[in-house]
Design an enzyme around this catalytic site. Structure first.
Site, PDB file in Angstrom:
ATOM      1  N   VAL A 287       0.949  -1.220   0.094  1.00 43.28           N
ATOM      2  CA  VAL A 287       0.088  -0.021   0.099  1.00 43.28           C
ATOM      3  C   VAL A 287       0.696   1.386   0.035  1.00 43.28           C
ATOM      4  CG1 VAL A 287      -1.931  -1.115   1.161  1.00 43.28           C
ATOM      5  CG2 VAL A 287      -0.496  -0.121   2.600  1.00 43.28           C
TER       6      VAL A 287
ATOM      7  N   ASN B  47      -7.840  -2.074   5.191  1.00 44.58           N
ATOM      8  CA  ASN B  47      -7.459  -3.027   6.387  1.00 44.58           C
ATOM      9  C   ASN B  47      -5.947  -2.836   6.723  1.00 44.58           C
ATOM     10  OD1 ASN B  47      -7.793  -5.104   8.813  1.00 44.58           O
ATOM     11  ND2 ASN B  47      -6.523  -6.039   7.248  1.00 44.58           N
TER      12      ASN B  47
ATOM     13  N   TYR C  94       1.506   5.032  16.527  1.00 43.78           N
ATOM     14  CA  TYR C  94       0.442   4.206  16.133  1.00 43.78           C
ATOM     15  C   TYR C  94      -0.994   5.016  16.401  1.00 43.78           C
ATOM     16  CZ  TYR C  94      -2.900   0.203  15.653  1.00 43.78           C
ATOM     17  OH  TYR C  94      -4.019  -0.464  15.208  1.00 43.78           O
ATOM     18  N   ALA C  95      -1.040   5.454  17.640  1.00 44.09           N
ATOM     19  CA  ALA C  95      -2.322   6.141  18.000  1.00 44.09           C
ATOM     20  C   ALA C  95      -2.543   7.211  17.016  1.00 44.09           C
ATOM     21  CB  ALA C  95      -2.238   6.720  19.331  1.00 44.09           C
ATOM     22  N   ALA C  96      -1.556   8.092  16.617  1.00 39.04           N
ATOM     23  CA  ALA C  96      -1.527   9.439  15.783  1.00 39.04           C
ATOM     24  C   ALA C  96      -1.792   8.704  14.448  1.00 39.04           C
ATOM     25  CB  ALA C  96      -0.344  10.021  15.827  1.00 39.04           C
ATOM     26  N   SER C  97      -1.335   7.737  14.073  1.00 40.35           N
ATOM     27  CA  SER C  97      -1.803   7.211  12.624  1.00 40.35           C
ATOM     28  C   SER C  97      -3.222   7.081  12.575  1.00 40.35           C
ATOM     29  CB  SER C  97      -0.846   6.132  12.318  1.00 40.35           C
ATOM     30  OG  SER C  97      -1.128   4.845  12.797  1.00 40.35           O
TER      31      SER C  97
HETATM   32  N1  LIG Z   1      -5.281  -6.630  16.463  1.00 37.11           N
HETATM   33  C1  LIG Z   1      -5.761  -5.605  17.129  1.00 37.11           C
HETATM   34  O1  LIG Z   1      -5.870  -5.732  18.431  1.00 37.11           O
HETATM   35  C2  LIG Z   1      -6.349  -4.406  16.508  1.00 37.11           C
HETATM   36  C3  LIG Z   1      -6.912  -3.344  17.122  1.00 37.11           C
HETATM   37  C4  LIG Z   1      -7.285  -2.283  16.485  1.00 37.11           C
HETATM   38  C5  LIG Z   1      -7.211  -2.116  15.176  1.00 37.11           C
HETATM   39  N2  LIG Z   1      -6.483  -2.985  14.495  1.00 37.11           N
HETATM   40  C6  LIG Z   1      -6.180  -2.711  12.999  1.00 37.11           C
HETATM   41  O2  LIG Z   1      -6.873  -3.819  12.540  1.00 37.11           O
HETATM   42  C7  LIG Z   1      -6.185  -3.796  11.083  1.00 37.11           C
HETATM   43  C8  LIG Z   1      -5.879  -5.319  10.972  1.00 37.11           C
HETATM   44  O3  LIG Z   1      -4.859  -5.856  12.171  1.00 37.11           O
HETATM   45  P1  LIG Z   1      -4.539  -7.226  12.614  1.00 37.11           P
HETATM   46  O4  LIG Z   1      -4.484  -7.319  13.958  1.00 37.11           O
HETATM   47  O5  LIG Z   1      -5.216  -8.155  11.727  1.00 37.11           O
HETATM   48  O6  LIG Z   1      -3.004  -7.134  12.000  1.00 37.11           O
HETATM   49  P2  LIG Z   1      -1.910  -8.103  11.305  1.00 37.11           P
HETATM   50  O7  LIG Z   1      -0.555  -7.886  11.433  1.00 37.11           O
HETATM   51  O8  LIG Z   1      -2.066  -9.557  11.904  1.00 37.11           O
HETATM   52  O9  LIG Z   1      -2.082  -8.101   9.834  1.00 37.11           O
HETATM   53  C9  LIG Z   1      -2.093  -7.038   9.093  1.00 37.11           C
HETATM   54  C10 LIG Z   1      -2.403  -7.504   7.587  1.00 37.11           C
HETATM   55  O10 LIG Z   1      -1.884  -6.288   6.707  1.00 37.11           O
HETATM   56  C11 LIG Z   1      -0.619  -6.460   5.598  1.00 37.11           C
HETATM   57  N3  LIG Z   1       0.188  -5.658   5.529  1.00 37.11           N
HETATM   58  C12 LIG Z   1       1.160  -5.137   6.201  1.00 37.11           C
HETATM   59  N4  LIG Z   1       1.743  -4.138   5.709  1.00 37.11           N
HETATM   60  C13 LIG Z   1       1.344  -4.003   4.551  1.00 37.11           C
HETATM   61  C14 LIG Z   1       1.688  -3.171   3.003  1.00 37.11           C
HETATM   62  N5  LIG Z   1       2.568  -2.126   3.375  1.00 37.11           N
HETATM   63  N6  LIG Z   1       0.705  -3.505   2.177  1.00 37.11           N
HETATM   64  C15 LIG Z   1      -0.238  -4.363   2.005  1.00 37.11           C
HETATM   65  N7  LIG Z   1      -0.626  -4.972   2.990  1.00 37.11           N
HETATM   66  C16 LIG Z   1      -0.006  -4.995   4.186  1.00 37.11           C
HETATM   67  C17 LIG Z   1      -0.206  -7.697   6.562  1.00 37.11           C
HETATM   68  O11 LIG Z   1       0.527  -8.503   5.571  1.00 37.11           O
HETATM   69  C18 LIG Z   1      -1.260  -8.585   7.247  1.00 37.11           C
HETATM   70  O12 LIG Z   1      -2.179  -9.287   6.153  1.00 37.11           O
HETATM   71  C19 LIG Z   1      -4.774  -3.089  10.974  1.00 37.11           C
HETATM   72  O13 LIG Z   1      -5.258  -1.829  10.463  1.00 37.11           O
HETATM   73  C20 LIG Z   1      -4.742  -2.873  12.816  1.00 37.11           C
HETATM   74  O14 LIG Z   1      -4.061  -1.470  12.997  1.00 37.11           O
HETATM   75  C21 LIG Z   1      -5.938  -4.449  15.261  1.00 37.11           C
END
Ligand SMILES: NC(=O)c1ccc[n+]([C@@H]2O[C@H](COP(=O)([O-])OP(=O)(O)OC[C@H]3O[C@@H](n4cnc5c(N)ncnc54)[C@H](O)[C@@H]3O)[C@@H](O)[C@H]2O)c1
Length: 266
Positions: free
Chosen positions: A63, A89, A157-160
């Site tokens: 991305v 996502n 992370y929070a700011a992002s």
């Molecule tokens: N896990 C939590 O507790 C939680 C809480 C709040 C928000 N989130 C958000 O939910 C979303 C998913 O989180 P998760 O826990 O499944 O994380 P994860 O790390 O398990 O999965 C993230 C996914 O994004 C992909 N990714 C990373 N960098 C990328 C890039 N440059 N281009 C394309 N794909 C890329 C990874 O390969 C992976 O498939 C994220 O945006 C995260 O910030 C997660």
């Protein structure tokens, strides 16, 4: 939550929450394209989507890389002719090694902002012209409750994620005249590989967690912070995404909706 025959694109759709979003949208009737930087699960994902009787497509996607985004979007348009649903996502918690470090580095700021914020803008900007042309679209950005509250362990992370919420509101206003809805989903506490890293960081600021496993720290956090007294799951997040992607949510736009079991974050 009917999305029958819609064309959905899920970034970071190969793992954890994104994988469940992919499966849920397919189960609800969408044909799903998964774009991810990790491509070793693509065959399984295709099988899962097609198991629901839907068409599947996978694309290696970074991305942060305009060429890779353009290539993916062109391939989707050439095969399906449109993109109805975009789920932004893909996200990262910090730069590699974050959980073991005491400090926040410039790399943490750069990576969280280039993937979590600019990644959302980059992919959206490539998809939006096609949605505008169709005068139809649903964009759902996965933010976090971290974007609405103070956090001592991970300011970048929070700011992002606050940036994702702000971008969501702006995009919603800009795109409303084109019948494009833009919303954010804000999960809180989910047991995924991302949270395992967070747990190790918590030990550094909270001596009470010393000697506990990551899962024990997670469970204690849920008990202390979640009124409903249970963690959120990828399915909880995916169900809200599917609702926002459906026409049942046609008059909801510009919102950042928590999936947090009642934690008071805004
Ligand atoms: N896990 C939590 O507790 C939680 C809480 C709040 C928000 N989130 C958000 O939910 C979303 C998913 O989180 P998760 O826990 O499944 O994380 P994860 O790390 O398990 O999965 C993230 C996914 O994004 C992909 N990714 C990373 N960098 C990328 C890039 N440059 N281009 C394309 N794909 C890329 C990874 O390969 C992976 O498939 C994220 O945006 C995260 O910030 C997660």
């Amino acid at each position: 939550m009917d999305v029958t025959d819609k064309i959905a694109l899920v970034t970071g759709g190969a793992c954890s929450i994104g994988r469940t979003i992919t499966a849920t949208l397919a189960r609800q009737g969408a044909h799903v394209v998964v774009g991810d930087i990790v491509d070793n699960a693509f065959e399984d994902i295709k099988e899962e989507i097609e198991g629901y009787g839907r068409q599947s497509m996978t694309a290696h996607l970074d991305v942060t890389d305009g060429n890779s985004i353009q290539k993916m979007v062109e391939a989707v348009i050439s095969r399906f002719g449109r993109i109805d649903i975009l789920v932004n996502n893909a996200g990262v918690i910090a730069a590699p090694g974050w959980a073991d470090r005491d400090d926040t580095t410039e790399e943490d700021w750069d990576i969280t902002h280039s993937i979590n914020v600019k990644g959302v803008a980059n992919v959206s900007n490539a998809v939006i012209p096609h949605m505008k042309e169709a005068r139809y679209g649903k964009i759902i950005n996965i933010a976090s409750v971290a974007g609405k509250q103070a956090t001592v362990i991970n300011p970048p992370y929070a700011a992002s994620k606050a940036g994702v919420i702000s971008l969501t509101r702006t995009m919603a206003m800009t795109l409303a005249p084109y019948n494009i809805n833009v919303n954010a989903v804000c999960p809180a506490l989910l047991w995924t590989p991302m949270w395992e890293k967070i747990a190790y960081k918590w030990v550094k600021v909270n001596p009470e967690f010393e000697g506990l496993s990551a899962r024990e720290i997670f469970d204690k956090s849920v008990a202390a912070r979640v009124p409903l007294q249970r963690p959120q799951t990828p399915e909880d997040v995916a169900n809200l995404v599917a609702f926002l992607a459906s026409d049942a949510a046609r008059n909801i736009t510009g919102q950042a909706i928590n999936v947090d079991g009642g934690s008071r974050t805004d």
